[in-house]
Enzyme design. Structure first.
Site, short mmCIF file in Angstrom:
data_model
loop_
_atom_site.label_atom_id
_atom_site.label_comp_id
_atom_site.label_asym_id
_atom_site.label_seq_id
_atom_site.Cartn_x
_atom_site.Cartn_y
_atom_site.Cartn_z
N ASP A 60 0.85 -1.18 0.00
CA ASP A 60 0.00 0.00 0.00
C ASP A 60 0.89 1.24 0.00
O ASP A 60 2.10 1.14 0.19
CB ASP A 60 -1.00 0.00 1.16
CG ASP A 60 -0.36 -0.13 2.53
OD1 ASP A 60 0.86 -0.38 2.59
OD2 ASP A 60 -1.07 0.02 3.53
N TYR A 62 2.94 4.80 0.74
CA TYR A 62 3.61 5.37 1.91
C TYR A 62 2.59 6.19 2.70
O TYR A 62 1.77 6.90 2.13
CB TYR A 62 4.76 6.27 1.47
CG TYR A 62 5.86 5.55 0.72
CD1 TYR A 62 6.61 4.55 1.35
CD2 TYR A 62 6.16 5.88 -0.59
CE1 TYR A 62 7.63 3.89 0.67
CE2 TYR A 62 7.19 5.23 -1.28
CZ TYR A 62 7.92 4.24 -0.64
OH TYR A 62 8.92 3.59 -1.31
N PHE A 73 6.43 2.26 -4.59
CA PHE A 73 7.82 2.47 -4.16
C PHE A 73 8.40 3.84 -4.53
O PHE A 73 9.48 4.19 -4.08
CB PHE A 73 8.74 1.36 -4.72
CG PHE A 73 8.38 -0.01 -4.25
CD1 PHE A 73 8.65 -0.40 -2.95
CD2 PHE A 73 7.72 -0.90 -5.08
CE1 PHE A 73 8.30 -1.67 -2.49
CE2 PHE A 73 7.36 -2.17 -4.64
CZ PHE A 73 7.66 -2.55 -3.34
N HIS A 182 9.80 -8.84 0.48
CA HIS A 182 9.65 -7.40 0.27
C HIS A 182 10.97 -6.68 0.56
O HIS A 182 11.75 -7.13 1.41
CB HIS A 182 8.56 -6.88 1.22
CG HIS A 182 8.06 -5.52 0.91
ND1 HIS A 182 8.67 -4.39 1.39
CD2 HIS A 182 7.01 -5.09 0.16
CE1 HIS A 182 8.01 -3.33 0.96
NE2 HIS A 182 7.00 -3.72 0.21
#
Length: 215
Positions: A60, A62, A73, A182
């Protein structure tokens, strides 16, 4: 949003689950601080569908002010580079020698046909995962299915549990699936570092007659 996505998006927007999601989001944006800003929620879909070669699936957005810009990202260049992206850059450097982005924006990747998609597209400020289970997962599942059906020879890069759960949607006989832990500092040493996804991605693109990504 790019016009190439309009038939798909129009179809999804008319479904009952998305109308419920829209009602939820309207109330959230009215009464709480939600990221990214409304106008950036669908930033990933400004990528021309017909130019998509690589799909990077995140979790999801930031949840800190000014960081989320609707691309997985990626952060605006005015923002500090987040820890997950620092680790992504480290892996690129180890894998292919260097990364090309001096700051945090990944729009240069987007312009090359990289779809930077989160599994959940919104989040409440300072509350990671707060918009999970509200309908976004259904939407991004439909997105992956649509890409799987309509585009040839894609590279799907799945980092983390939420992204890896989408693997079953992808026809691995025509697409390449790359999956690992991740890049978060909490999990990067559990399989993200050393995954060589960037070189493997480019090898697949070249093999199928496409221009490799300048990471």
């Amino acid at each position: 949003m790019h016009e190439s996505w309009k038939p798909f998006l129009k179809s999804e927007f008319e479904k009952p689950y998305f109308k419920e999601l829209s009602d939820f989001l309207h109330a959230e944006y009215e009464h709480k601080t939600i990221f990214p800003p409304k106008g950036l929620v669908f930033s990933a879909f400004t990528t021309d569908l017909n130019e998509v070669k690589v799909v990077i699936l995140g979790q999801d957005p930031y949840h800190t002010p000014g960081a989320a810009e609707g691309l997985a990202f990626s952060v605006p260049n005015s923002q500090p580079i987040p820890p997950s992206l620092i680790n992504i850059y480290k892996e690129i450097d180890d894998d292919i020698g260097h990364h090309n982005n001096p700051r945090g924006s990944l729009r240069a990747w987007q312009r090359q046909g990289v779809l930077l998609l989160n599994t959940v597209l919104t989040v409440e400020a300072h509350k990671a995962g707060s918009h999970r289970g509200k309908g976004w997962e259904t939407f991004t599942t439909a997105t992956i299915e649509y890409l799987n059906e309509t585009r040839p020879h894609l590279v799907f890069i799945l980092w983390g549990r939420d992204a890896r759960n989408k693997k079953s949607l992808i026809d691995t006989s025509k697409h390449l699936v790359l999956e690992s832990a991740h890049p978060s500092p909490l999990s990067a040493y559990a399989g993200f570092f050393g995954n060589h996804h960037f070189s493997k991605c480019n090898e697949f693109l070249i093999k199928n007659g496409m221009t490799p990504i300048e990471w």
